[in-house]
Scaffold this motif. Structure first.
Motif, PDB file in Angstrom:
ATOM      1  N   CYS A   2       0.827  -1.089   0.128  1.00 33.50           N
ATOM      2  CA  CYS A   2      -0.098   0.086  -0.042  1.00 33.50           C
ATOM      3  C   CYS A   2       0.799   1.385   0.107  1.00 33.50           C
TER       4      CYS A   2
ATOM      5  N   HIS B  18       0.379   4.201   1.051  1.00 32.77           N
ATOM      6  CA  HIS B  18       0.300   5.082   2.316  1.00 32.77           C
ATOM      7  C   HIS B  18       1.317   4.623   3.400  1.00 32.77           C
ATOM      8  N   ARG B  19       1.218   3.554   3.968  1.00 32.35           N
ATOM      9  CA  ARG B  19       2.268   3.277   5.029  1.00 32.35           C
ATOM     10  C   ARG B  19       2.719   2.003   4.798  1.00 32.35           C
ATOM     11  N   GLY B  20       2.584   1.294   3.607  1.00 30.91           N
ATOM     12  CA  GLY B  20       3.473   0.243   3.244  1.00 30.91           C
ATOM     13  C   GLY B  20       3.011  -1.291   3.693  1.00 30.91           C
ATOM     14  N   VAL B  21       1.580  -1.207   4.133  1.00 34.83           N
ATOM     15  CA  VAL B  21       1.113  -2.624   4.406  1.00 34.83           C
ATOM     16  C   VAL B  21       0.955  -3.549   3.350  1.00 34.83           C
TER      17      VAL B  21
ATOM     18  N   CYS C  59      -6.977  -1.729   1.118  1.00 34.11           N
ATOM     19  CA  CYS C  59      -5.771  -1.524   2.341  1.00 34.11           C
ATOM     20  C   CYS C  59      -6.550  -1.970   3.762  1.00 34.11           C
TER      21      CYS C  59
ATOM     22  N   PHE D  51      -5.363  -1.381   6.521  1.00 33.68           N
ATOM     23  CA  PHE D  51      -4.959  -0.673   7.805  1.00 33.68           C
ATOM     24  C   PHE D  51      -5.947   0.777   7.728  1.00 33.68           C
ATOM     25  N   HIS D  52      -5.983   1.502   6.713  1.00 34.21           N
ATOM     26  CA  HIS D  52      -6.732   2.498   6.740  1.00 34.21           C
ATOM     27  C   HIS D  52      -7.727   2.864   5.547  1.00 34.21           C
ATOM     28  N   GLY D  53      -7.811   1.654   4.916  1.00 33.06           N
ATOM     29  CA  GLY D  53      -8.995   1.661   3.460  1.00 33.06           C
ATOM     30  C   GLY D  53      -8.518   2.207   2.450  1.00 33.06           C
ATOM     31  N   TRP D  54      -7.449   2.500   2.158  1.00 30.40           N
ATOM     32  CA  TRP D  54      -7.067   3.084   0.945  1.00 30.40           C
ATOM     33  C   TRP D  54      -7.571   2.209  -0.108  1.00 30.40           C
TER      34      TRP D  54
HETATM   35  S1  FES Z   1      -1.152   1.606   5.045  1.00 32.17           S
HETATM   36 FE1  FES Z   1      -2.685   1.081   3.714  1.00 32.17          FE
HETATM   37  S2  FES Z   1      -4.262   2.521   4.052  1.00 32.17           S
HETATM   38 FE2  FES Z   1      -2.689   3.034   5.490  1.00 32.17          FE
END
Ligand code: FES
Ligand SMILES: [Fe+2]
Length: 454
Positions: A88, A90-93, A108, A110-113
């Motif tokens: 992802c 955003h923060r790499g998940v 994603c 984690f935060h739903g991107w």
């Molecule tokens: S790490 Fe994917 S939405 Fe935050």
């Protein structure tokens, strides 16, 4: 490592092959050598990422892991098979794990991107809370990875500058196309965790020199001519051939497929000439013909094996650098893939591949859990190979042992393979690497030491 800074110029290679038939032991366990492979080899090669039957419908994906990289391979509605880095923006998940279906794209956890099946970012949750430079179009899309399909598989390459897949796989791609490799389907798929280096693991399978000692059940009297031609017994020869096919079929867990064994057994009454060479030629021709005909009559796509023989395209092994090969036997094959898990640990996978009439294909086998090398479920022939490997990895560490002493004639592929690895570790251009790839992507079984031209 400072060496990374000089990545694309010719670099000094530690423990390089200096004498072609000698391979230094450190190449199989030295952590710095392993790190160089991770930096300079794996990111520049085409890698078999999944079989296409794993992703039969639009939206189906399969994750492919190599070292610390994860790639998601996805079948799309209108753009064929695509691949993305499984991360992802955003923060790499990591977005997905294993295998599954995402017809509507990826969310994603984690935060739903959200990302479409084309990798495009379709939603940033609470987008107003981000500054403009972190929402640049393109920058928040999934990172594409080169992906091509061939031979019933999807292949990835992490280097945008690499030549196309097909160019890197010749001449073996032409051989396997003639054999209709793309029509094979997986009947089963197993995985083994081996406590050895990934190169050592492969090297147990690319020469026939070990067969008589490691697989004594394949030493079958009557298959070869005796000293006195008058002693040749065509009946005993035929029995020995059938025995060999059954032993290979059971021992390799179906590399000679049971349907082909049954076809051969149906020919048990044929009269063969009393001369070895003529008997061998007639038997090979008759069996090839019977196999091709029987599978064609079942409605399978199958090559004319005798025609391939005449063209020199019926080969028992087809190697694809750096970690994949196919062992065709009559209608069917075993496929192998090797991935490093550490300097002295390898994940090895085996597929049993065969042909099915269209519409009659079996369910795709699940992603296998890795068995230990000494698991009693392994068929006898790989079990014998696996039993040597951990002993070899341990033996390499002996203080007195400096390098492997290869047979120039029987183990030439191992030398050619290592010198090609050195070509990558030296950061050579693809222009220089392509001719060397052509020396390695062949039938390795009888390859002598070759001139790599660099
Ligand atoms: S790490 Fe994917 S939405 Fe935050
Ligand atoms: Fe073997």
């Amino acid at each position: 490592m400072t060496i990374v800074e000089h990545k694309w110029s010719a670099l000094p290679v530690p423990y390089a092959i200096e004498v072609p038939d000698r391979v230094r032991k450190e190449r199989y366990y030295d952590p710095d050598f392993y790190a160089l492979e991770a930096e300079l080899l794996w990111p520049r090669v085409w890698q078999m990422a999944c079989r296409l039957e794993e992703i039969p419908k639009a939206g189906d994906f399969a994750e492919y892991q190599i070292l610390d990289q994860s790639v998601v391979v996805l079948r799309t509605e209108d753009r064929g098979v695509l691949a993305f880095q499984n991360t992802c923006r955003h923060r790499g998940v990591r977005l997905v794990e294993g295998r599954g279906t995402r017809r509507g794209g990826f969310v994603c956890p984690f935060h739903g991107w959200c990302y479409g099946t084309d990798g495009r970012n379709t939603r940033v949750t609470q987008a107003g809370a981000f500054s403009e430079h972190n929402l640049q179009p393109g920058d928040v899309d999934l990172t594409p990875v080169r992906c091509e399909t061939w031979g019933g598989c999807a292949w990835i390459n992490l280097d945008d500058a690499a030549p196309p897949l097909r160019e890197c796989l010749e001449p073996v791609a032409t051989v396997l196309d003639a054999w209709k490799v793309e029509s094979l389907r997986a009947e089963w798929w197993y995985a083994c965790r081996l406590p050895v280096n990934w190169k050592l693991a492969q090297e147990a399978f690319v020469e026939q020199y070990h067969v008589l000692q490691s697989h004594p059940q394949l030493r079958i009297p009557g298959r070869y001519p005796g000293r006195d031609p008058a002693d040749f017994d065509p009946r005993a020869f035929l029995d020995a051939e059938l025995h060999y096919l059954r032993t290979m079929s059971e021992g390799m867990g179906g590399m000679v497929h049971r349907t082909d064994v049954a076809i051969a057994e149906g020919l048990a009454e044929i009269e063969l000439p009393a001369d070895y060479a003529r008997a061998r030629a007639m038997w090979d021709r008759t069996l090839n013909d019977a196999v091709s005909r029987a599978h064609a009559e079942r409605g399978c796509a199958v090559p004319d094996l005798n025609e391939l023989d005449e063209l020199g395209l019926n080969q028992p092994m087809a190697y694809g650098f750096p970690h994949f090969f196919v062992l065709p036997m009559y209608s069917s094959a075993s496929g192998y893939r090797f991935r490093p898990l550490g300097p002295e640990e390898t994940l090895m996978e085996i597929w049993s591949l065969t042909r099915f009439p269209e519409g009659d294909e079996p369910e795709t086998p699940p992603v296998p859990e890795a068995w230990e090398h000494d698991d009693p479920r392994w068929p006898p022939i790989p079990a014998q190979d696996f039993s040597n490997l951990p002993r070899q990895q341990l033996g390499l560490h002996a203080r007195s042992f400096e390098y492997m002493r290869l047979s120039e004639r029987n183990e030439g592929h191992i030398s050619n393979f290592h010198r090609l690895v050195d070509g990558f570790l030296a950061g050579l251009s693809y222009e220089k690497l392509l001719p060397a790839l052509r020396q390695v992507n062949v039938n390795p079984l009888e390859m002598p030491v070759a001139d790599m031209e660099f």
